[in-house]
Design an enzyme around this catalytic site. Structure first.
Site, PDB file in Angstrom:
ATOM      1  N   GLU A 154       0.814  -1.220   0.000  1.00 49.55           N
ATOM      2  CA  GLU A 154       0.000   0.000   0.000  1.00 49.55           C
ATOM      3  C   GLU A 154       0.848   1.270   0.000  1.00 49.55           C
ATOM      4  OE1 GLU A 154      -2.860  -0.306   3.208  1.00 49.55           O
ATOM      5  OE2 GLU A 154      -4.186  -1.502   1.954  1.00 49.55           O
ATOM      6  N   CYS A 164      13.812  15.042  -0.710  1.00 47.35           N
ATOM      7  CA  CYS A 164      12.560  15.181  -1.464  1.00 47.35           C
ATOM      8  C   CYS A 164      12.422  16.591  -2.029  1.00 47.35           C
ATOM      9  CB  CYS A 164      11.365  14.809  -0.592  1.00 47.35           C
ATOM     10  SG  CYS A 164      11.297  13.029  -0.284  1.00 47.35           S
ATOM     11  N   GLU A 317      -6.500  -7.861  -0.604  1.00 46.60           N
ATOM     12  CA  GLU A 317      -6.878  -7.951   0.810  1.00 46.60           C
ATOM     13  C   GLU A 317      -8.367  -7.687   0.950  1.00 46.60           C
ATOM     14  OE1 GLU A 317      -4.795  -5.310   3.443  1.00 46.60           O
ATOM     15  OE2 GLU A 317      -2.859  -5.706   2.503  1.00 46.60           O
ATOM     16  N   HIS A 368      -8.086  -8.074  14.462  1.00 48.34           N
ATOM     17  CA  HIS A 368      -8.545  -7.962  13.065  1.00 48.34           C
ATOM     18  C   HIS A 368      -8.993  -9.335  12.580  1.00 48.34           C
ATOM     19  CE1 HIS A 368      -8.582  -7.247   8.774  1.00 48.34           C
ATOM     20  NE2 HIS A 368      -8.367  -5.954   8.977  1.00 48.34           N
TER      21      HIS A 368
HETATM   22  C1  GAL Z   1      -4.319  -2.817   5.042  1.00 47.95           C
HETATM   23  C2  GAL Z   1      -2.873  -3.274   5.199  1.00 47.95           C
HETATM   24  C3  GAL Z   1      -2.801  -4.611   5.939  1.00 47.95           C
HETATM   25  C4  GAL Z   1      -3.664  -4.583   7.169  1.00 47.95           C
HETATM   26  C5  GAL Z   1      -5.074  -4.211   6.799  1.00 47.95           C
HETATM   27  C6  GAL Z   1      -6.025  -4.185   7.975  1.00 47.95           C
HETATM   28  O1  GAL Z   1      -4.389  -1.459   4.763  1.00 47.95           O
HETATM   29  O2  GAL Z   1      -2.256  -3.420   3.951  1.00 47.95           O
HETATM   30  O3  GAL Z   1      -1.457  -4.888   6.248  1.00 47.95           O
HETATM   31  O4  GAL Z   1      -3.144  -3.676   8.098  1.00 47.95           O
HETATM   32  O5  GAL Z   1      -5.070  -2.935   6.210  1.00 47.95           O
HETATM   33  O6  GAL Z   1      -7.339  -3.942   7.552  1.00 47.95           O
END
Ligand code: GAL
Length: 685
Positions: A154, A164, A317, A368
């Protein structure tokens, strides 16, 4: 077919796997393999946050644990999406080389910690990522289990350190050549802002300059380019050493807005990746919108990411249950996991990959959602739901690689979004650019018509209808592109807040640009702002509709008037017009309206275009049908995004992919139920 990903016949199911957290728990690692097989999980993403396990001290590498994991997964028939670890760095690196850490816009150096906290320009960070990436490519490039590269995690955010600043000045010199050009393009005579030395130019800062819109816009463009440059640096050796392994990086989207991540222009980035992947986290069953409302937002983003390469993409994801970062982290109700997973596939995804495979034991993501909970049980609802999704994905695997064919496109542009958000004037809380795009999209989602979301510079030849709401910033080239589309027979819909500034965020002089005047057959005289509680009305086809937020006063030159304002200063003046140009036609909607107007307006203009699915006409806005096509077959996904039973009629010649049998003509769908059907492509003999 020349790479493992193309040869892979299965849809990808599995997700982010973090064995580095469990290296001293061999029983857990052994259970993982058994559970992966059991849940039909065929793919894991590995290594996103493994840097300190791979290089515990500077220059000393330990790949043994990763060798074993990769071999074990391959042995059970699994694929590995191997990540480069640059998303988070080891503490030794920040300690020895603080330059790798980000500097915020107040010029404060961040401390070690968190993740995604690195400078994209730092020579040390670039060198360190090169070393580790090269080692990964050399060690695993030939491994038959490696399916794809997952570069970093991400990408996003910005750094304001001296490196920069230097890179930004270089970028500006390359663009403007002379300071005079830069001063003119940024309108720097305003407030005595003219520069006389390149070293006076700095990135925007809350302690310094935030009001030069040209600077703000260029800074955002630079941040995108610098992020892409860092990504290109990351893949340089990887590409050389493993030319046949495809490369992706996981993009982000914000389902609530709904919009892809704001700080990076993914239309630009997309050109540099082989496969688009994105991370999607809708808060299903929330208490402020219907399931169908939320589903239409997810659909909008899926379609946007699919449109970036106009081919199937990956969900990298998603959560099998809840996340840990919403205000309320609610678990999915029975049926929602399958429905929400299949929805992505219906819009062109070839995967359902989760964050995360197993819940961590400590730290911020321990609550999570994951396939495996802390109880390590195979009995709980989430595990069983995931297993069921895996089974279904195996039965429908022939969908992989099939595409969607859209005749409608909605224009989205990051430059326009950035510039409009930055503009002072109009109204600050009702700008709602992406919300407006979604309102237009909603009509097509409600009517099961496929839509692409594209930049204004895209090739428009294949579309019948292009909708370009609120193009506040538009370049002359993009105006030309829209004009050509219409001349050649296309239908274009434009709206209020269009054609105000050029690509430098400088106002078009002499009012509405002449080419747009000709295109829409009007001149725009004024733009009025309504307070959030204020309403005007317009009449259209004998009905009245509410107007909110924005209302243009339009002077008609050549266009035909379709609708008039009812009240206020614009009373009886044109609100919606149409104009015939070349072989095509344009429509201009002068005001933001309630949704029902869009429903009737698009019904009105679409009578000539047969865009809906000829086999399945649902007519229920809570049941969505999306189709994908391959050479021989059309796949139809019928999805009930409601808490009610629904009955749908379908035509002859449709088969159920899960049962393999001919489908009934009447589908009785339970709440959240999904059916996956196919029909033969009639051109296929
Ligand atoms: C994403 C991230 C993951 C995890 C996930 C949790 O943004 O890439 O590593 O943190 O969120 O929802």
């Amino acid at each position: 077919m020349n790479n493992k990903y193309e040869k892979e016949r299965r849809l990808l199911h599995g997700g982010d796997y973090s064995p580095e957290q469990w290296l001293s728990y061999p029983d857990i690692l052994a259970d993982d393999l058994i559970m992966m097989k059991d849940t039909h999980s065929n793919t894991v993403s590995l290594g996103m946050f493994s840097w300190s396990a791979l290089e515990p001290t500077e220059g000393e590498f330990n790949f043994d644990w990763l060798d074993k994991i990769i071999n074990d997964i391959y042995k059970i028939g699994g694929n590995i999406i191997l990540a480069t670890p640059s998303g988070a760095r080891p503490a030794w690196m920040s300690q020895k080389y603080p330059e790798v850490l980000r500097t915020n816009n107040k010029r404060e150096k961040m401390l070690h910690g968190g993740r995604h906290n690195h400078c994209y320009s730092s020579p040390v960070y670039r060198e360190k990522t090169s070393i580790i990436n090269k080692k990964l490519a050399e060690r695993y490039g030939e491994h038959p289990g490696i399916l794809m590269w997952h570069i970093s995690n991400e990408y996003g955010g910005e750094c304001h350190c001296n490196y920069c600043q230097e890179s930004f000045r270089k970028w500006l010199k390359n663009k403007y050549i002379t300071l005079e050009n830069l001063n003119n393009s940024w309108w720097n005579s305003f407030w005595s802002h003219s520069f006389t030395d390149w070293l006076q130019v700095e990135s925007p800062s809350s302690l310094g300059e935030e009001n030069v819109h040209g600077l703000n816009l260029d800074w955002k463009r630079f941040v995108t380019d610098q992020t892409i440059d860092f990504y290109k640096h990351e893949i340089k050796d990887i590409r050389k050493i493993t030319p046949t392994i495809p490369i992706t990086t996981n993009f982000m989207g914000d389902v609530n807005k709904p919009a892809p991540h704001g700080s990076t222009d993914y239309h630009k980035f997309a050109k540099h990746v082989d496969i688009i992947s994105w991370d999607c986290y809708p808060n299903w069953h929330n208490d402020y919108e219907s399931t169908a409302d939320l589903a239409s937002k997810v659909a909008f983003l899926d379609d946007h990411f699919r449109s970036m390469k106009k081919k199937s993409f990956l969900i990298m994801e998603s959560t099998p249950s809840s996340v840990n970062w919403q205000d309320f982290n609610k678990a999915k109700r029975p049926g929602m996991h399958l429905l929400s997973s299949i929805q992505h596939i219906a819009h062109g995804s070839d995967s359902n990959l989760y964050f995360q495979w197993r819940k961590s034991r400590g730290s911020s993501e321990k609550f999570h959602g994951a396939v495996i909970d802390h109880d390590n049980s195979t009995e709980n609802r989430v595990y069983q739901d995931v297993k069921f999704v895996g089974e279904i994905m195996e039965r429908i695997k022939s969908v992989k690689g099939s595409n969607k064919n859209s005749k409608v496109a909605i224009i989205y542009d990051w430059n326009n979004h950035w510039a409009f958000e930055d503009s002072q004037g109009f109204a600050s809380s009702t700008k709602k650019y992406t919300e407006t795009l979604h309102e237009h999209y909603r009509y097509f989602w409600n009517h099961d018509i496929s839509v692409d979301i594209i930049p204004p510079s895209d090739d428009l030849d294949n579309y019948d209808l292009v909708i370009a709401p609120m193009l506040y910033l538009i370049s002359e080239d993009d105006i030309e592109n829209l004009c050509n589309f219409v001349k050649n027979g296309g239908i274009l819909v434009g709206t209020y807040i269009t054609g105000i500034v050029n690509e430098f965020d400088l106002i078009y002089l002499n009012g509405f640009p002449e080419k747009l005047q000709k295109l829409f057959g009007i001149n725009r005289i004024e733009n009025d702002i309504l307070y959030p509680t204020e309403r005007n009305e317009l009449s259209f086809e004998n009905n009245n509709y509410k107007i909110l937020d924005y209302a243009d006063t339009i002077q008609v030159n050549k266009a035909e008037v379709l609708s008039y304002y009812k009240n206020d200063v614009s009373s009886n003046k044109p609100a919606v017009v149409t104009n015939k140009i070349g072989k095509g036609r344009t429509y201009y909607i002068g005001a933001r309206t309630e949704y029902t107007f869009l429903e009737d307006f698009y019904n009105f203009i679409l009578v000539q275009l047969e865009l809906s699915n000829p086999l399945i006409k649902v007519g229920d806005t809570e049941v969505s049908v999306q189709s994908r096509s391959s050479l021989h077959k059309n796949y139809h996904f019928v999805m009930n995004f409601s808490e009610n039973n629904k009955t749908i009629e379908i035509t002859n010649g449709i088969f159920d992919m899960v049962s393999g049998k001919k489908s009934d003509f009447i589908l009785n769908l339970k709440p959240y139920e999904v059916r996956i059907l196919y029909s033969y492509n009639k051109d296929f003999k």
